[in-house]
Design an enzyme around this catalytic site. Sequence first.
Site, PDB file in Angstrom:
ATOM      1  N   CYS A 141       0.842  -1.200   0.000  1.00 52.77           N
ATOM      2  CA  CYS A 141       0.000   0.000   0.000  1.00 52.77           C
ATOM      3  C   CYS A 141       0.878   1.252   0.000  1.00 52.77           C
ATOM      4  O   CYS A 141       2.059   1.205   0.370  1.00 52.77           O
ATOM      5  CB  CYS A 141      -0.889  -0.020   1.239  1.00 52.77           C
ATOM      6  SG  CYS A 141      -1.905   1.456   1.473  1.00 52.77           S
ATOM      7  N   THR A 185       0.594   3.476   2.146  1.00 52.26           N
ATOM      8  CA  THR A 185       0.966   3.619   3.557  1.00 52.26           C
ATOM      9  C   THR A 185       2.250   2.866   3.860  1.00 52.26           C
ATOM     10  O   THR A 185       3.114   3.351   4.605  1.00 52.26           O
ATOM     11  CB  THR A 185      -0.171   3.103   4.454  1.00 52.26           C
ATOM     12  OG1 THR A 185      -1.356   3.850   4.188  1.00 52.26           O
ATOM     13  CG2 THR A 185       0.191   3.229   5.923  1.00 52.26           C
ATOM     14  N   HIS A 191       5.169   4.899   2.841  1.00 54.88           N
ATOM     15  CA  HIS A 191       5.507   5.901   3.861  1.00 54.88           C
ATOM     16  C   HIS A 191       6.322   5.258   4.984  1.00 54.88           C
ATOM     17  O   HIS A 191       7.294   5.846   5.478  1.00 54.88           O
ATOM     18  CB  HIS A 191       4.231   6.523   4.440  1.00 54.88           C
ATOM     19  CG  HIS A 191       3.532   7.463   3.516  1.00 54.88           C
ATOM     20  ND1 HIS A 191       4.045   8.701   3.183  1.00 54.88           N
ATOM     21  CD2 HIS A 191       2.356   7.356   2.849  1.00 54.88           C
ATOM     22  CE1 HIS A 191       3.214   9.319   2.356  1.00 54.88           C
ATOM     23  NE2 HIS A 191       2.184   8.514   2.135  1.00 54.88           N
ATOM     24  N   CYS A 218     -13.815   0.534  18.243  1.00 55.45           N
ATOM     25  CA  CYS A 218     -14.013   0.304  19.678  1.00 55.45           C
ATOM     26  C   CYS A 218     -15.340  -0.365  19.998  1.00 55.45           C
ATOM     27  O   CYS A 218     -15.451  -1.105  20.985  1.00 55.45           O
ATOM     28  CB  CYS A 218     -13.882   1.618  20.444  1.00 55.45           C
ATOM     29  SG  CYS A 218     -15.279   2.782  20.219  1.00 55.45           S
ATOM     30  N   CYS A 259     -19.975   4.074  16.552  1.00 55.66           N
ATOM     31  CA  CYS A 259     -19.998   2.610  16.525  1.00 55.66           C
ATOM     32  C   CYS A 259     -21.373   2.084  16.917  1.00 55.66           C
ATOM     33  O   CYS A 259     -21.937   1.205  16.260  1.00 55.66           O
ATOM     34  CB  CYS A 259     -18.930   2.041  17.455  1.00 55.66           C
ATOM     35  SG  CYS A 259     -17.249   2.061  16.779  1.00 55.66           S
ATOM     36  N   ASP A 298      -3.246  13.241 -14.002  1.00 56.12           N
ATOM     37  CA  ASP A 298      -2.012  12.932 -13.269  1.00 56.12           C
ATOM     38  C   ASP A 298      -0.863  13.457 -14.125  1.00 56.12           C
ATOM     39  O   ASP A 298      -1.072  14.098 -15.153  1.00 56.12           O
ATOM     40  CB  ASP A 298      -1.885  11.420 -13.027  1.00 56.12           C
ATOM     41  CG  ASP A 298      -1.029  11.079 -11.812  1.00 56.12           C
ATOM     42  OD1 ASP A 298      -1.586  10.662 -10.785  1.00 56.12           O
ATOM     43  OD2 ASP A 298       0.208  11.255 -11.882  1.00 56.12           O
ATOM     44  N   ILE A 346     -13.404  11.267   3.044  1.00 59.80           N
ATOM     45  CA  ILE A 346     -13.498   9.804   3.018  1.00 59.80           C
ATOM     46  C   ILE A 346     -12.335   9.213   3.801  1.00 59.80           C
ATOM     47  O   ILE A 346     -11.171   9.577   3.595  1.00 59.80           O
ATOM     48  CB  ILE A 346     -13.446   9.261   1.574  1.00 59.80           C
ATOM     49  CG1 ILE A 346     -14.548   9.883   0.720  1.00 59.80           C
ATOM     50  CG2 ILE A 346     -13.532   7.733   1.569  1.00 59.80           C
ATOM     51  CD1 ILE A 346     -15.940   9.475   1.098  1.00 59.80           C
ATOM     52  N   TYR A 347     -12.658   8.281   4.685  1.00 55.62           N
ATOM     53  CA  TYR A 347     -11.621   7.563   5.428  1.00 55.62           C
ATOM     54  C   TYR A 347     -12.022   6.096   5.493  1.00 55.62           C
ATOM     55  O   TYR A 347     -13.078   5.757   6.031  1.00 55.62           O
ATOM     56  CB  TYR A 347     -11.477   8.144   6.834  1.00 55.62           C
ATOM     57  CG  TYR A 347     -10.430   7.465   7.691  1.00 55.62           C
ATOM     58  CD1 TYR A 347      -9.100   7.407   7.275  1.00 55.62           C
ATOM     59  CD2 TYR A 347     -10.777   6.886   8.907  1.00 55.62           C
ATOM     60  CE1 TYR A 347      -8.141   6.791   8.057  1.00 55.62           C
ATOM     61  CE2 TYR A 347      -9.820   6.270   9.695  1.00 55.62           C
ATOM     62  CZ  TYR A 347      -8.500   6.224   9.270  1.00 55.62           C
ATOM     63  OH  TYR A 347      -7.555   5.604  10.047  1.00 55.62           O
TER      64      TYR A 347
END
EC number: 1.1.1.103
Length: 343
Positions: A38, A40, A43, A93, A99, A195, A286-287
């Site tokens: 990914c 991530t 990074h 959680c 949640c 791009d 968005i997450y």
Amino acid sequence: MKALAKLERAPGLTLTDVKKPEVGHNDVMIRITRTAICGTDIHIWKWDDWAQKTIPVPMHVGHEYVGEIVEMGQEVRGFAIGDRVSGEGHITCGFCRNCRAGRRHLCRNTVGVGVNREGAFAEYLVIPAFNAFKIPPEISDDLAAIFDPFGNATHTALSFNLVGEDVLITGAGPIGIMAVAIAKHVGARNVVITDVNDYRLELARKMGATRAVNVSRESLRDVMADLHMTEGFDVGLEMSGVPSAFTSMLEAMNHGGKIALLGIPPAQTAIDWTQVIFKGLEIKGIYGREMFETWYKMVAMLQSGLDLSPILTHHFKVDDYQEAFATMLSGESGKVILDWTAA
């Protein structure tokens, strides 16, 4: 067990031996067969400022995966040994307002697999059974391994109605490219992606983009004119985190347009707010993925003909992980898959 871990506060990862995880009452243990690299993970590999502030050391990382359940806690229901699964990488959680209201993707106490706790770049992964997701037999391991980023693309693209709409996607990383295919699959009219990376723009063309625009050489306004777009884009999907890309999106949107933001811009990014206010734009952050509506939508789209195979460009055995990361770092790849079956 073998794992790819961050063992010191420096660039790179190390293939090493770590302790096999233990299974709690509500957990499943997954024997990993495939993982994907990914952004991530890049990074973390580079050990940039975000990674230095976020990643515990030592810890093995990774959060894009598929595998087989080999052990279950005594309280687990709905799964069986041998089930092929991927999993939601955000462990929530269960007790905060969101949640309890069923909006787990908005949990304020999210813990990330491979970010805040041990990850999937290993022979075995233990996660709460709630987070596991069964993979239908007709979906390949390679595709199942990218359900995490595919889910990001799905959550972003399906935030708004796309049927008959003109869609602008800024950022031709793997998630942006998958969003192209999703938008076309669900009935968008024109899907334009921008791009400066020709390799990835070509991938976007293979995935069905109406136009893939290198903005270092071509004007988005000229492309809109070629497509006889006189009023602007109806939906924008910002995938790059690049301020200039977001600025161009705001300028190109039709009045009343809707924008979903997945890319993460620099903290102090300035925009022309008059574009937002006077055009009456709607902007949604968005997450992650909606649990688990996004996952069901992914399966349904694949079962109804969505073809993501062009994004799967490179495959490596896990022992060749350094070459795999170098390929990802080059910018000339789609998704890079690591095979753990020979680990």
